[in-house]
Design a protein around this motif. Structure first.
Motif, PDB file in Angstrom:
ATOM      1  N   PRO A  19       0.848  -1.211   0.000  1.00 44.96           N
ATOM      2  CA  PRO A  19       0.000   0.000   0.000  1.00 44.96           C
ATOM      3  C   PRO A  19       0.874   1.248   0.000  1.00 44.96           C
ATOM      4  CG  PRO A  19      -0.660  -1.539   1.746  1.00 44.96           C
ATOM      5  CD  PRO A  19       0.651  -2.022   1.220  1.00 44.96           C
ATOM      6  N   VAL A  20       0.483   2.256  -0.756  1.00 45.31           N
ATOM      7  CA  VAL A  20       1.242   3.508  -0.786  1.00 45.31           C
ATOM      8  C   VAL A  20       0.362   4.701  -0.432  1.00 45.31           C
ATOM      9  CG1 VAL A  20       2.976   2.669  -2.410  1.00 45.31           C
ATOM     10  CG2 VAL A  20       0.896   3.743  -3.284  1.00 45.31           C
ATOM     11  N   SER A  21      -0.822   4.436   0.116  1.00 47.60           N
ATOM     12  CA  SER A  21      -1.715   5.492   0.584  1.00 47.60           C
ATOM     13  C   SER A  21      -2.647   4.888   1.620  1.00 47.60           C
ATOM     14  CB  SER A  21      -2.532   6.082  -0.570  1.00 47.60           C
ATOM     15  OG  SER A  21      -3.473   5.131  -1.038  1.00 47.60           O
ATOM     16  N   LEU A  22      -3.302   5.747   2.395  1.00 49.25           N
ATOM     17  CA  LEU A  22      -4.271   5.249   3.365  1.00 49.25           C
ATOM     18  C   LEU A  22      -5.445   4.576   2.670  1.00 49.25           C
ATOM     19  CD1 LEU A  22      -4.245   8.159   5.983  1.00 49.25           C
ATOM     20  CD2 LEU A  22      -3.447   5.818   6.327  1.00 49.25           C
ATOM     21  N   ASP A  23      -5.814   5.072   1.490  1.00 50.87           N
ATOM     22  CA  ASP A  23      -6.873   4.413   0.714  1.00 50.87           C
ATOM     23  C   ASP A  23      -6.465   2.989   0.346  1.00 50.87           C
ATOM     24  OD1 ASP A  23      -8.586   6.571   0.791  1.00 50.87           O
ATOM     25  OD2 ASP A  23      -7.860   7.424  -1.099  1.00 50.87           O
ATOM     26  N   ASP A  24      -5.219   2.841  -0.119  1.00 52.49           N
ATOM     27  CA  ASP A  24      -4.706   1.504  -0.455  1.00 52.49           C
ATOM     28  C   ASP A  24      -4.727   0.598   0.772  1.00 52.49           C
ATOM     29  OD1 ASP A  24      -4.203   2.319  -3.011  1.00 52.49           O
ATOM     30  OD2 ASP A  24      -2.031   2.529  -2.753  1.00 52.49           O
ATOM     31  N   LEU A  25      -4.296   1.143   1.911  1.00 52.27           N
ATOM     32  CA  LEU A  25      -4.198   0.354   3.132  1.00 52.27           C
ATOM     33  C   LEU A  25      -5.575  -0.128   3.569  1.00 52.27           C
ATOM     34  CD1 LEU A  25      -2.232  -0.706   5.230  1.00 52.27           C
ATOM     35  CD2 LEU A  25      -2.544   1.410   6.508  1.00 52.27           C
ATOM     36  N   GLU A  26      -6.564   0.742   3.495  1.00 48.90           N
ATOM     37  CA  GLU A  26      -7.913   0.369   3.901  1.00 48.90           C
ATOM     38  C   GLU A  26      -8.508  -0.681   2.967  1.00 48.90           C
ATOM     39  OE1 GLU A  26      -9.846   4.134   4.145  1.00 48.90           O
ATOM     40  OE2 GLU A  26      -9.084   4.555   6.160  1.00 48.90           O
ATOM     41  N   VAL A  42     -10.462 -19.877  14.095  1.00 50.59           N
ATOM     42  CA  VAL A  42     -10.853 -19.020  12.968  1.00 50.59           C
ATOM     43  C   VAL A  42      -9.599 -18.607  12.211  1.00 50.59           C
ATOM     44  CG1 VAL A  42     -11.992 -16.882  12.284  1.00 50.59           C
ATOM     45  CG2 VAL A  42     -12.895 -18.221  14.197  1.00 50.59           C
ATOM     46  N   GLU A  43      -9.628 -18.731  10.919  1.00 49.14           N
ATOM     47  CA  GLU A  43      -8.409 -18.582  10.111  1.00 49.14           C
ATOM     48  C   GLU A  43      -7.858 -17.166  10.107  1.00 49.14           C
ATOM     49  OE1 GLU A  43      -6.817 -19.398   5.539  1.00 49.14           O
ATOM     50  OE2 GLU A  43      -8.893 -19.840   6.087  1.00 49.14           O
ATOM     51  N   MET A  44      -8.715 -16.152  10.013  1.00 46.54           N
ATOM     52  CA  MET A  44      -8.226 -14.789   9.822  1.00 46.54           C
ATOM     53  C   MET A  44      -8.646 -13.888  10.972  1.00 46.54           C
ATOM     54  SD  MET A  44      -8.805 -14.243   5.732  1.00 46.54           S
ATOM     55  CE  MET A  44      -7.643 -12.901   5.685  1.00 46.54           C
ATOM     56  N   CYS A  45      -7.776 -12.912  11.275  1.00 49.26           N
ATOM     57  CA  CYS A  45      -8.050 -11.966  12.354  1.00 49.26           C
ATOM     58  C   CYS A  45      -7.548 -10.587  11.949  1.00 49.26           C
ATOM     59  CB  CYS A  45      -7.382 -12.404  13.656  1.00 49.26           C
ATOM     60  SG  CYS A  45      -7.625 -11.248  15.021  1.00 49.26           S
ATOM     61  N   LEU A  46      -8.450  -9.635  11.880  1.00 51.43           N
ATOM     62  CA  LEU A  46      -8.083  -8.247  11.630  1.00 51.43           C
ATOM     63  C   LEU A  46      -8.606  -7.404  12.785  1.00 51.43           C
ATOM     64  CD1 LEU A  46      -8.768  -7.740   7.795  1.00 51.43           C
ATOM     65  CD2 LEU A  46      -6.635  -8.323   8.942  1.00 51.43           C
ATOM     66  N   TRP A  47      -7.703  -6.820  13.561  1.00 52.03           N
ATOM     67  CA  TRP A  47      -8.105  -5.978  14.680  1.00 52.03           C
ATOM     68  C   TRP A  47      -8.632  -4.646  14.157  1.00 52.03           C
ATOM     69  CZ3 TRP A  47      -8.435  -8.277  19.226  1.00 52.03           C
ATOM     70  CH2 TRP A  47      -7.647  -9.400  19.468  1.00 52.03           C
ATOM     71  N   PRO A  48      -9.608  -4.074  14.839  1.00 53.50           N
ATOM     72  CA  PRO A  48     -10.190  -2.795  14.367  1.00 53.50           C
ATOM     73  C   PRO A  48      -9.156  -1.691  14.274  1.00 53.50           C
ATOM     74  CG  PRO A  48     -11.549  -3.780  16.096  1.00 53.50           C
ATOM     75  CD  PRO A  48     -10.277  -4.573  16.051  1.00 53.50           C
ATOM     76  N   ARG A  49      -9.199  -0.944  13.168  1.00 49.78           N
ATOM     77  CA  ARG A  49      -8.305   0.195  12.955  1.00 49.78           C
ATOM     78  C   ARG A  49      -9.130   1.344  12.386  1.00 49.78           C
ATOM     79  NH1 ARG A  49      -2.835  -1.217  14.538  1.00 49.78           N
ATOM     80  NH2 ARG A  49      -2.908  -3.477  14.586  1.00 49.78           N
ATOM     81  N   THR A  50      -8.693   2.562  12.632  1.00 47.26           N
ATOM     82  CA  THR A  50      -9.370   3.718  12.061  1.00 47.26           C
ATOM     83  C   THR A  50      -8.348   4.676  11.463  1.00 47.26           C
ATOM     84  OG1 THR A  50      -9.321   4.972  14.130  1.00 47.26           O
ATOM     85  CG2 THR A  50     -11.255   3.572  13.738  1.00 47.26           C
ATOM     86  N   ARG A  51      -8.743   5.307  10.374  1.00 44.11           N
ATOM     87  CA  ARG A  51      -7.864   6.296   9.756  1.00 44.11           C
ATOM     88  C   ARG A  51      -7.636   7.473  10.703  1.00 44.11           C
ATOM     89  NH1 ARG A  51      -8.000   8.812   3.740  1.00 44.11           N
ATOM     90  NH2 ARG A  51      -8.354   6.623   3.269  1.00 44.11           N
ATOM     91  N   GLU A  52      -8.671   7.833  11.475  1.00 47.05           N
ATOM     92  CA  GLU A  52      -8.583   8.992  12.354  1.00 47.05           C
ATOM     93  C   GLU A  52      -7.466   8.840  13.383  1.00 47.05           C
ATOM     94  OE1 GLU A  52     -11.365   7.392  11.560  1.00 47.05           O
ATOM     95  OE2 GLU A  52     -12.128   8.913  10.170  1.00 47.05           O
ATOM     96  N   SER A  53      -7.206   7.614  13.821  1.00 49.54           N
ATOM     97  CA  SER A  53      -6.143   7.398  14.801  1.00 49.54           C
ATOM     98  C   SER A  53      -4.819   7.055  14.119  1.00 49.54           C
ATOM     99  CB  SER A  53      -6.523   6.262  15.761  1.00 49.54           C
ATOM    100  OG  SER A  53      -6.604   5.023  15.067  1.00 49.54           O
ATOM    101  N   ILE A  54      -4.734   7.319  12.822  1.00 49.16           N
ATOM    102  CA  ILE A  54      -3.544   7.008  12.023  1.00 49.16           C
ATOM    103  C   ILE A  54      -3.159   5.537  12.186  1.00 49.16           C
ATOM    104  CG2 ILE A  54      -1.275   7.860  11.288  1.00 49.16           C
ATOM    105  CD1 ILE A  54      -3.393   9.987  11.248  1.00 49.16           C
ATOM    106  N   TRP A  55      -4.161   4.715  12.342  1.00 53.34           N
ATOM    107  CA  TRP A  55      -3.924   3.276  12.421  1.00 53.34           C
ATOM    108  C   TRP A  55      -3.003   2.907  13.571  1.00 53.34           C
ATOM    109  CZ3 TRP A  55      -4.993  -0.863   8.713  1.00 53.34           C
ATOM    110  CH2 TRP A  55      -6.004  -0.519   7.820  1.00 53.34           C
ATOM    111  N   LEU A  56      -3.123   3.622  14.653  1.00 51.86           N
ATOM    112  CA  LEU A  56      -2.251   3.321  15.786  1.00 51.86           C
ATOM    113  C   LEU A  56      -2.540   1.926  16.316  1.00 51.86           C
ATOM    114  CD1 LEU A  56      -2.145   6.740  17.640  1.00 51.86           C
ATOM    115  CD2 LEU A  56      -0.416   5.722  16.176  1.00 51.86           C
ATOM    116  N   SER A  57      -1.705   1.488  17.226  1.00 54.65           N
ATOM    117  CA  SER A  57      -1.759   0.108  17.681  1.00 54.65           C
ATOM    118  C   SER A  57      -3.122  -0.262  18.245  1.00 54.65           C
ATOM    119  CB  SER A  57      -0.699  -0.117  18.745  1.00 54.65           C
ATOM    120  OG  SER A  57      -0.672  -1.464  19.132  1.00 54.65           O
TER     121      SER A  57
END
Length: 287
Positions: A39-46, A123-138
């Motif tokens: 990813p090279v942008s926040l849009d790409d990352l999301e 369960v095979e996959m796990c994605l923890w909640p992230r938000t752009r507003e928090s700059i994807w902090l931990s």
């Protein structure tokens, strides 16, 4: 005057040349990263940080497990290993009856949490909640994740002490899988959290080996479980958000760069960094 004007002109032309050169280098490197699938942008990352449609997310079960966690009471804090003040002996001696009773009582109170942690590990996959507003902090659930890791560690110790080999393998697996949920996360702190959780699993393994007579089949199963830890490479993803944020930073007008930081630079510093091309050079070094 002519000589002075010439020196000024050379300085300006040199500065512009540096800026254009480093910007070109930066753009080329970003294009390479994009071609490699990063990813090279926040849009790409999301867009990349999503599950396949309809796929279950283990994070939902983990978050539900956290909601059911019961903290140890005052008595338990004095008697519990890991989550309390009791220190295990280096000779791995038998646990005192009052310690075993406290562990049993604490585990009973957290039975629902343990069941959900075990369910999540399947369960095979796990994605923890992230938000752009928090700059994807931990992950915002760090405290609960630590509690869950310690709870699984305590459960494994109890099972080893009780000789329940089959159950302790499941408990160890749940501990390892929890650590692996951070392998695909895009931030360096996630990689470090994963390492900390893996260390808890390794501590549990040491206690299991020293407190339980294990069959050859069980030892092979343990070997397989801990090979999973050695085979993963969380650093592949660990700097993704740093790269994305640096690229987003570069795209801002120079007057806006650094405004959201903890100690924003002055307008003069911003202008000097921009005019001299130094900020562009720094960006290339960072990438």
């Amino acid at each position: 005057l002519i000589a002075f004007a010439a020196l000024i002109a050379i300085a300006v032309i040199g500065s512009l040349g540096m800026r254009f050169y480093y910007q070109h280098q930066f753009n080329r490197r970003v294009a390479e990263l994009k071609a490699q699938g990063y990813p090279v942008s926040l849009d790409d990352l999301e867009k990349a940080y999503t599950l396949p449609e309809g796929a279950p997310n283990a994070a939902d079960l983990y978050i539900e497990a956290f909601a059911h966690y019961v903290e140890p009471n005052e008595t338990e804090r004095e008697l519990l290993p890991y989550t309390g003040n009791y220190e295990l002996q280096e000779n791995h001696s038998e646990l005192p009856p009052d310690v075993m009773d406290a562990i049993s009582s604490f585990l009973d109170k957290n039975r629902q949490t343990l069941e959900l942690l075990d369910k999540a590990s399947a369960v095979e996959m796990c994605l923890w909640p992230r938000t752009r507003e928090s700059i994807w902090l931990s992950c915002v659930y760090l405290g609960q994740i630590k509690n869950s890791g310690r709870l699984l560690q305590l459960y494994t110790l109890y099972l080893a002490h009780s000789g329940r080999t089959a159950d302790l393998l499941n408990s160890l697996n749940a501990s390892i899988v929890l650590s692996e949920t951070f392998q695909i996360q895009p931030f360096l702190i996630d990689y470090l959290i994963g390492l900390a959780l893996k260390n808890l699993s390794m501590e549990s393994l040491k206690e299991v080996i020293n407190r339980t007579s294990l069959s050859s089949a069980t030892l092979l199963a343990l070997q397989h479980q801990f090979a999973m830890i050695q085979d993963t490479n969380g650093l592949y993803n660990a700097f993704t958000i740093d790269r994305v944020c640096s690229i987003e930073f570069d795209r801002l007008p120079y007057k806006e760069q650094g405004n959201t930081g903890f100690n924003p630079p002055s307008s003069i510093v911003k202008f000097v960094n921009f005019a001299s091309g130094m900020i562009k050079q720094d960006m290339n070094i960072f990438l």
